[in-house]
Design a protein around this motif. Structure first.
Motif, PDB file in Angstrom:
ATOM      1  N   TYR A 343       0.731  -1.102   0.097  1.00 25.43           N
ATOM      2  CA  TYR A 343      -0.265  -0.028  -0.127  1.00 25.43           C
ATOM      3  C   TYR A 343       1.044   1.372  -0.005  1.00 25.43           C
ATOM      4  CZ  TYR A 343      -4.509  -2.502   0.291  1.00 25.43           C
ATOM      5  OH  TYR A 343      -5.568  -3.199   0.367  1.00 25.43           O
ATOM      6  N   SER A 399      -3.334  -4.465  -7.221  1.00 26.10           N
ATOM      7  CA  SER A 399      -2.803  -2.833  -7.201  1.00 26.10           C
ATOM      8  C   SER A 399      -3.281  -2.000  -8.378  1.00 26.10           C
ATOM      9  CB  SER A 399      -1.016  -3.025  -7.191  1.00 26.10           C
ATOM     10  OG  SER A 399      -0.669  -3.633  -5.892  1.00 26.10           O
ATOM     11  N   GLU A 402      -6.452  -0.941  -7.785  1.00 27.09           N
ATOM     12  CA  GLU A 402      -6.505   0.152  -6.825  1.00 27.09           C
ATOM     13  C   GLU A 402      -5.805   1.523  -7.187  1.00 27.09           C
ATOM     14  OE1 GLU A 402      -5.294  -1.410  -3.118  1.00 27.09           O
ATOM     15  OE2 GLU A 402      -6.306  -3.532  -3.570  1.00 27.09           O
TER      16      GLU A 402
END
Length: 544
Positions: A343, A399, A402
């Motif tokens: 993240y 990922s 996102e």
């Protein structure tokens, strides 16, 4: 019957089975089993009747020399040589286990004078001596193998258990790689990076005007090592310089020899550009206006106010190269199973995306700017097995979902098997192999940046065809980084200075990726006013 079972098992595992016969009857049995070679025990090194029988099989022989005097070794070697036999001799101390002071590894050098193919048969404790034998030129290593060194019998205490045997083989492979060819001293990629950061350069001690004849007071020595080495000081003094210098500007070889490559109008069949940093964009644009600019970002560049370096609008296109390393030594990794780390990489990548959108106001003709990224998937100690890589690709896909990619295109860069992180001692696992790259691009509807230098290193490492690699990934290539390479870690070389067949590469790219943009990405190509870039463009003209 047991030997037949062992031979069958070896065949099922792709391992060569052979044996040590102690008499003619054993030879006949082994001949019927079809063995490919024979081992002669130290105890039979001078058993000429047995050796003569083995010579008649015309199979290669490996002979241990334990318990033997040098004249006995020479006599046996002479007999085998006269019979035109194919054989190797092993240095050996036939004590179980062999005491270290009695091993006399350096006798291998003398053995090599007797016969060129020499190995080592070890009965000592541990693995260090056997690994050292490889450094001394052993071509064969023989060690006894056991499941438990505490078992009854004379051999077990001098044998290796599975974990130790594996450690020995790993150590041997590392030594083989480390030995090299010994032909010349080559500065590695990792060393070049450290040399630039840690070494010293000759720099201007004060502002200097073109036409100045340099004196010792005009030149000083300072880090980093981006200019010429202090060893050129005597040659530099007395030179008339042809350009202006500010204090601490670097001197280059062109300041001594009076010439350096300069840009000119270039003609290519595909859009082309040059790599820049914000701080040298204006300097380079004053010299040349390519079709596109590729802005290489460091993590410090992500804090820059773009208006300090860019003014108005520009007609050229642009590409962004995302940092590989963010603040706090955080390597980008959009595929790691460590969610906190992943993240953090997503947040930093999003910042790069936002900066790219800001750049678009200066380059309005670029409809959907590309962002070149090394997306992670590295490991410290070993490459991932195929099934593990699938999980990493799945997390990379997560990922991507996102990230807010509106208005930009993230294009993963093809990677070398041993990238520059930590001196090339990490393993890269994603976007390395051609088949996997094509598969993930098709699955995720991705395009890529083909770094030909990286991918040639991959092909060298895997011993596969670079032409086939290019043709496999070509349909998914949006952008190209062009540089040469050598071996498995010599990346970023000047075009034509490495191992890439440029004509073959150009043909494959023309047929599979005719519209891909390209830049030359030469290591330190921006130095001395972009000299490395201009040389690369000169050499590529007519090919791309």
């Amino acid at each position: 019957e047991d030997h037949k079972k062992v031979a069958q098992y070896c065949a099922s595992k792709g391992v060569m089975y052979f044996c040590t016969p102690w008499d003619d009857d054993s030879i006949q049995i082994l001949e019927k089993m079809g063995v490919d070679l024979y081992k002669v025990a130290s105890a039979d090194l001078t058993n000429f009747p047995l050796i003569d029988s083995l010579i008649k099989t015309k199979k290669p022989l490996i002979l241990s020399t334990g318990m033997s005097h040098e004249d006995e070794i020479r006599q046996t070697v002479d007999r085998l040589t006269a019979a035109d036999a194919s054989f190797a001799i092993l240095h050996c101390n036939s004590t179980y286990p062999a005491p270290f002071p009695s091993i006399n590894l350096k006798f291998m050098n003398r053995l090599r004078e007797i016969h060129p193919i020499v190995g080592y048969s070890g009965h000592e404790r541990g693995t260090a001596v056997s690994i050292a034998a490889v450094a001394l030129g052993a071509k064969i290593i023989e060690r006894h193998f056991t499941l438990d060194r505490q078992m009854e019998g004379p051999d077990h205490a001098a044998s290796l258990e599975p974990a130790d045997f594996k450690a020995m083989v790993d150590g041997i492979r590392q030594v083989e790689m480390a030995l090299g060819k010994g032909e010349k001293r080559i500065v590695s990629q990792g060393e070049m990076m450290n040399r630039e950061n840690l070494a010293k350069s000759l720099v201007a001690a004060r502002p200097l005007k073109a036409g100045t004849v340099l004196t010792r007071e005009d030149v000083t020595v300072k880090s980093p090592g981006r200019g010429i080495s202090p060893r050129y000081l005597d040659q530099l003094i007395g030179t008339k310089i042809s350009r202006n210098f500010e204090t601490e500007d670097f001197f280059y070889l062109s300041d001594i020899n009076g010439s350096s490559a300069q840009p000119r109008p270039y003609q290519f069949a595909r859009p082309w550009g040059i790599p820049v940093r914000y701080y040298d964009f204006s300097e380079f644009r004053a010299k040349l206006k390519p079709k596109l600019w590729e802005f290489h970002l460091s993590y410090q560049d992500m804090e820059i106010n773009l208006d300090d370096y860019l003014k108005g609008t520009y007609e050229e296109d642009f590409v962004v190269h995302a940092p590989e390393l963010f603040a706090g030594s955080h390597l980008m990794d959009l595929a790691t199973p460590d969610n906190e780390y992943r993240y953090h990489s997503i947040r930093e990548t999003q910042r790069v995306i936002d900066i790219t959108r800001q750049l678009k106001r200066f380059f309005p003709n670029t409809k959907r700017p590309m962002i070149v990224a090394n997306i992670g998937g590295f490991s410290m100690d070993a490459a991932f097995p195929k099934e593990k890589k699938r999980d990493y690709y799945d997390r990379f896909a997560e990922s991507l979902r996102e990230l807010d990619l509106e208005g930009v295109e993230l294009i993963p860069q093809t990677m070398a098997p041993f990238p520059w992180h930590f001196g090339g001692q990490r393993f890269q696992n994603l976007f390395v192999e051609a088949g996997e790259i094509a598969e993930i691009c098709k699955k995720l509807q991705l395009r890529i940046c083909l770094d030909v230098s990286h991918s040639k290193l991959t092909c060298n490492h895997l011993k596969t065809s670079f032409d086939e690699f290019v043709r496999t990934v070509g349909p998914y290539v949006a952008h190209l980084h062009i540089a040469d390479s050598t071996g498995v870690d010599g990346e970023g070389l000047q075009v034509g200075d490495g191992e890439i067949d440029l004509k073959e590469m150009a043909k494959a790219l023309k047929e599979t990726a005719p519209n891909a943009w390209f830049i030359p990405e030469i290591w330190q190509g921006h130095k001395n006013g972009g000299e490395g870039v201009w040389i690369a463009l000169d050499r590529l003209e007519g090919l791309l």
